[in-house]
Design a protein around this motif. Structure first.
Motif, short mmCIF file in Angstrom:
data_model
loop_
_atom_site.label_atom_id
_atom_site.label_comp_id
_atom_site.label_asym_id
_atom_site.label_seq_id
_atom_site.Cartn_x
_atom_site.Cartn_y
_atom_site.Cartn_z
N ALA A 12 -26.39 11.41 36.96
CA ALA A 12 -25.14 11.87 37.59
C ALA A 12 -24.23 12.53 36.56
CB ALA A 12 -24.42 10.70 38.25
N ARG A 13 -24.14 11.94 35.38
CA ARG A 13 -23.31 12.52 34.32
C ARG A 13 -23.87 13.87 33.87
NH1 ARG A 13 -22.21 9.02 29.55
NH2 ARG A 13 -20.72 10.69 29.19
N ALA A 14 -25.19 13.98 33.83
CA ALA A 14 -25.81 15.26 33.46
C ALA A 14 -25.47 16.32 34.51
CB ALA A 14 -27.32 15.10 33.34
N ARG A 15 -25.51 15.94 35.78
CA ARG A 15 -25.13 16.89 36.84
C ARG A 15 -23.67 17.33 36.68
NH1 ARG A 15 -28.52 13.41 40.50
NH2 ARG A 15 -30.38 14.67 40.84
N LEU A 16 -22.80 16.37 36.35
CA LEU A 16 -21.39 16.73 36.12
C LEU A 16 -21.27 17.72 34.96
CD1 LEU A 16 -19.21 13.50 36.42
CD2 LEU A 16 -19.05 15.58 37.77
N ALA A 17 -21.96 17.44 33.87
CA ALA A 17 -21.90 18.32 32.70
C ALA A 17 -22.39 19.72 33.02
CB ALA A 17 -22.71 17.72 31.56
N LEU A 18 -23.33 19.81 33.97
CA LEU A 18 -23.83 21.12 34.38
C LEU A 18 -22.96 21.79 35.43
CD1 LEU A 18 -27.63 20.23 34.54
CD2 LEU A 18 -26.50 21.71 32.86
N GLY A 19 -21.90 21.09 35.87
CA GLY A 19 -20.99 21.65 36.86
C GLY A 19 -21.43 21.46 38.30
N ASP A 20 -22.40 20.61 38.53
CA ASP A 20 -22.92 20.36 39.88
C ASP A 20 -22.26 19.13 40.50
OD1 ASP A 20 -24.39 20.18 42.20
OD2 ASP A 20 -26.32 19.85 41.22
N ARG A 21 -20.98 19.25 40.85
CA ARG A 21 -20.23 18.13 41.42
C ARG A 21 -20.77 17.70 42.78
NH1 ARG A 21 -15.77 16.69 38.62
NH2 ARG A 21 -14.88 18.26 37.26
N GLU A 22 -21.28 18.64 43.53
CA GLU A 22 -21.78 18.33 44.88
C GLU A 22 -22.88 17.26 44.84
OE1 GLU A 22 -20.25 19.41 47.59
OE2 GLU A 22 -18.88 20.41 46.22
N ARG A 23 -23.74 17.33 43.85
CA ARG A 23 -24.81 16.34 43.73
C ARG A 23 -24.42 15.19 42.82
NH1 ARG A 23 -29.84 19.66 42.15
NH2 ARG A 23 -30.80 17.62 42.08
N ALA A 47 -19.04 3.03 35.71
CA ALA A 47 -19.47 4.00 36.72
C ALA A 47 -18.31 4.41 37.63
CB ALA A 47 -20.63 3.42 37.55
N ARG A 48 -17.45 3.45 37.97
CA ARG A 48 -16.26 3.77 38.78
C ARG A 48 -15.35 4.75 38.05
NH1 ARG A 48 -15.40 1.13 43.31
NH2 ARG A 48 -16.33 -0.91 43.61
N THR A 49 -15.23 4.58 36.74
CA THR A 49 -14.38 5.48 35.96
C THR A 49 -14.93 6.90 36.01
OG1 THR A 49 -13.74 3.65 34.53
CG2 THR A 49 -13.34 5.88 33.70
N PHE A 50 -16.24 7.05 35.81
CA PHE A 50 -16.84 8.38 35.90
C PHE A 50 -16.68 8.96 37.30
CE2 PHE A 50 -19.45 7.03 32.14
CZ PHE A 50 -18.97 8.00 31.28
N LEU A 51 -16.85 8.14 38.31
CA LEU A 51 -16.68 8.61 39.68
C LEU A 51 -15.24 9.05 39.91
CD1 LEU A 51 -17.64 9.07 42.58
CD2 LEU A 51 -17.27 6.63 43.02
N ALA A 52 -14.29 8.25 39.45
CA ALA A 52 -12.86 8.61 39.61
C ALA A 52 -12.56 9.93 38.92
CB ALA A 52 -11.99 7.49 39.07
N GLU A 53 -13.10 10.14 37.72
CA GLU A 53 -12.88 11.41 37.02
C GLU A 53 -13.46 12.57 37.81
OE1 GLU A 53 -12.77 10.04 32.34
OE2 GLU A 53 -14.69 10.61 33.21
N ALA A 54 -14.61 12.36 38.41
CA ALA A 54 -15.29 13.44 39.14
C ALA A 54 -14.56 13.84 40.41
CB ALA A 54 -16.72 13.02 39.47
N ILE A 55 -13.85 12.90 41.04
CA ILE A 55 -13.20 13.21 42.32
C ILE A 55 -11.69 13.32 42.22
CG2 ILE A 55 -15.08 12.16 43.64
CD1 ILE A 55 -13.26 9.73 44.14
#
Length: 190
Positions: A12-23, A47-55
């Motif tokens: 999930a973090r790799a997807r974020l780093a690649l800019g793929d927030r949808e996945r 994991a909640r912290t990463f999720l909170a940052e993403a949304i």
């Protein structure tokens, strides 16, 4: 099962780093669920912290809920870095400028104990945006933290990428400097 949860979080973090927030966001939710099922509270909070940052920018209320739960877990465990990170998310997802400023000050207080310029810049950016009439001192502190974090980065690839996700706040800083140009502000912008 713990290794599988770690793999979910890493993917999930790799997807974020690649800019793929949808996945990335659904994958982060699955990571939170995996750690929760295992009863692993520290990793659930991470994991909640990463999720909170993403949304945070799309769903500030949901981000705050995740960040509040994570911050409480980090307070209990004494994990100051992760507490500071959750507090930054609380500041970034605040619903009013006053709440954002207050949360950013709290995060900075936590960060002073751990000296993390890679988090400090985010808190100073929140303070600058929350205080438009007094933003320049906060933008200057933000920029100093950005430079300090870049200097502490050891790999060439990391140094080159260190400003990649900071374009918005750097643009805001330059706009604030040049809104009322003086020779000193023009020099600072350059």
């Amino acid at each position: 099962k713990l290794n599988q949860a770690h793999c979910r979080l890493g993917a999930a973090r790799a997807r974020l780093a690649l800019g793929d927030r949808e996945r990335a966001v659904p994958a982060l939710r699955r990571a939170v669920e995996s750690y929760t099922r295992l009863g692993n509270k520290p990793w659930t909070a991470v994991a909640r912290t990463f999720l909170a940052e993403a949304i945070a920018h799309r769903s500030p209320r949901a981000a705050r809920a995740h960040a509040l739960r994570a911050a409480e877990a980090f307070r209990r465990s004494g994990a100051r870095y992760w507490l500071a990170r959750a507090e930054v998310v609380l500041a970034e997802s605040a619903l009013s400028a006053a709440d954002a400023d207050r949360a950013a000050r709290t995060a900075l207080g936590t960060m002073r104990r751990i000296a993390s310029p890679n988090l400090m810049w985010r808190a100073h950016a929140v303070r600058a945006r929350a205080n438009p009439s007094k933003c320049l001192p906060h933008y200057r502190r933000m920029f100093d933290a950005l430079l300090e974090g870049r200097v502490r980065t050891t790999s060439a690839a990391s140094r080159m990428a260190s400003l990649r996700d900071k374009g918005d706040v750097l643009r805001d800083y330059l706009e604030a400097l040049l809104a009322r140009p003086t020779p000193a502000r023009i020099e600072e912008a350059m």
